[in-house]
Scaffold this active site. Structure first.
Site, PDB file in Angstrom:
ATOM      1  N   HIS A  97     -14.247   1.509-118.099  1.00  0.00           N
ATOM      2  CA  HIS A  97     -13.587   1.856-116.835  1.00  0.00           C
ATOM      3  C   HIS A  97     -13.883   0.866-115.722  1.00  0.00           C
ATOM      4  O   HIS A  97     -12.976   0.352-115.061  1.00  0.00           O
ATOM      5  CB  HIS A  97     -14.008   3.265-116.407  1.00  0.00           C
ATOM      6  CG  HIS A  97     -13.331   3.732-115.160  1.00  0.00           C
ATOM      7  ND1 HIS A  97     -13.780   3.403-113.902  1.00  0.00           N
ATOM      8  CD2 HIS A  97     -12.228   4.492-114.975  1.00  0.00           C
ATOM      9  CE1 HIS A  97     -12.978   3.943-112.997  1.00  0.00           C
ATOM     10  NE2 HIS A  97     -12.034   4.616-113.618  1.00  0.00           N
ATOM     11  N   HIS A 140      -8.839  12.808-120.716  1.00  0.00           N
ATOM     12  CA  HIS A 140      -9.124  11.679-119.822  1.00  0.00           C
ATOM     13  C   HIS A 140     -10.321  10.873-120.321  1.00  0.00           C
ATOM     14  O   HIS A 140     -11.349  11.449-120.644  1.00  0.00           O
ATOM     15  CB  HIS A 140      -9.421  12.267-118.434  1.00  0.00           C
ATOM     16  CG  HIS A 140      -9.616  11.274-117.340  1.00  0.00           C
ATOM     17  ND1 HIS A 140     -10.611  11.413-116.399  1.00  0.00           N
ATOM     18  CD2 HIS A 140      -8.940  10.145-117.020  1.00  0.00           C
ATOM     19  CE1 HIS A 140     -10.522  10.421-115.537  1.00  0.00           C
ATOM     20  NE2 HIS A 140      -9.525   9.629-115.886  1.00  0.00           N
TER      21      HIS A 140
HETATM   22  O1  G3P Z   1      -4.915   7.145-115.986  1.00  0.00           O
HETATM   23  C1  G3P Z   1      -5.354   8.191-115.203  1.00  0.00           C
HETATM   24  C2  G3P Z   1      -6.734   7.966-114.634  1.00  0.00           C
HETATM   25  O2  G3P Z   1      -7.592   7.549-115.648  1.00  0.00           O
HETATM   26  C3  G3P Z   1      -6.750   6.957-113.529  1.00  0.00           C
HETATM   27  O3  G3P Z   1      -7.983   6.892-112.888  1.00  0.00           O
HETATM   28  O4  G3P Z   1     -10.097   5.825-112.372  1.00  0.00           O
HETATM   29  O5  G3P Z   1     -10.027   7.626-114.077  1.00  0.00           O
HETATM   30  O6  G3P Z   1      -9.068   5.386-114.567  1.00  0.00           O
HETATM   31  P1  G3P Z   1      -9.338   6.408-113.505  1.00  0.00           P
HETATM   32 MG    MG Z   2      -8.158   5.710-116.539  1.00  0.00          MG
END
Ligand code: G3P
Ligand code: MG
Length: 254
Positions: free
Chosen positions: A58, A16
């Site tokens: 992000h 992630h």
């Molecule tokens: O793509 C999965 C996840 O990254 C979505 O949430 O807020 O971490 O971008 P976020």
């Molecule tokens: Mg994400």
């Protein structure tokens, strides 16, 4: 150019935000760390600079993940390059720059790493970001064996990506409860999958999604037992921050 992939041409374990907890998220340093743990696929967030360059970040603002403040999309790439995106995390990463999608494509393709590009538009720029990111991804991955999976919470961005680069596989991200009309939404956006939140997904929903022919990739799954359950219930992948205990090679389904 690539063609729509079904079945799933991606690994089950996806790091992630690069591998963005032990290194600064969405930086090349995070990708290198994830790769060193054996991850063969990364999820990362992409938006546009003021001058239209696709960069990894992000939030709308640079506040949380840099030494500056303000909306990232109000700055040109040259202005973003003057900001430190690593020191907020820890001194060893001081000076880490914001990566462009171009540089991440180069790194991942050279190292056999698959990509999940999350289109994360600056608020108000959903369609434009979807179009530009899809156009660039199509170009950068034109000769790749496996195309990047394009995902977004923004249906407007995914719709724009569909119009711009229909052959790139898409997945709809779901932030909260899965809406009752999830299947109609996936059909409209011609998605191959759905990426629901770990907080709101159930075995029954996974069964229904798989039975309808969709891939399910759940985020963010940091508990190995939960990941095993999800994968055994039919999910195609889990997206994790846990690059140690859930590292490929260490993590086993049985
Ligand atoms: O793509 C999965 C996840 O990254 C979505 O949430 O807020 O971490 O971008 P976020
Ligand atoms: Mg994400």
């Amino acid at each position: 150019m690539t063609k729509l992939h079904n079945p799933w041409p991606y690994p089950q374990l996806v790091a992630h935000r690069g591998a963005g907890r032990q290194a600064p998220e969405n930086t090349l340093a995070a990708f290198r760390l994830g790769a060193s743990r054996g991850f063969l696929m990364m999820e990362y967030d992409v938006k546009l600079s003021k001058d239209g360059v696709a960069v990894l970040l992000h939030d709308d603002t640079v506040d949380r993940t840099s030494n500056a403040t303000g909306i990232a999309g109000d700055r040109t790439l040259a202005e973003l390059a003057d900001i430190d995106f690593g020191a907020w995390h820890s001194p060893q990463y001081a000076g880490e720059p914001i990566p462009t999608l171009y540089s991440i494509a180069a790194y991942t393709l050279a190292n056999g790493i698959r990509s999940n590009i999350e289109i994360k538009p600056t608020t108000g720029l959903e369609a434009e970001t979807g179009t530009q990111v899809a156009r660039l991804a199509q170009k950068l991955w034109a000769h790749a064996d496996v195309p990047p999976l394009i995902s977004s919470f923004s249906e407007e961005a995914l719709e724009a990506a569909l119009q711009e680069a229909p052959m790139l596989p898409r997945a709809l991200l779901i932030e909260d409860e899965v809406p009752a009309d999830w299947q109609q939404r996936l059909e409209k956006l011609q998605c191959i999958g759905i990426n629901p939140s770990n907080r709101h997904i159930t075995r029954e929903l996974i069964n229904a999604m798989c039975a309808a022919g969709y891939h399910v990739a759940v985020w963010t799954v940091n508990d190995a037992d939960r990941a095993r359950d999800l994968l055994n219930w039919g999910c195609s992948a889990v997206i994790t921050d846990e690059i140690n205990t859930m590292a490929p090679g260490k993590f086993h389904l049985g």
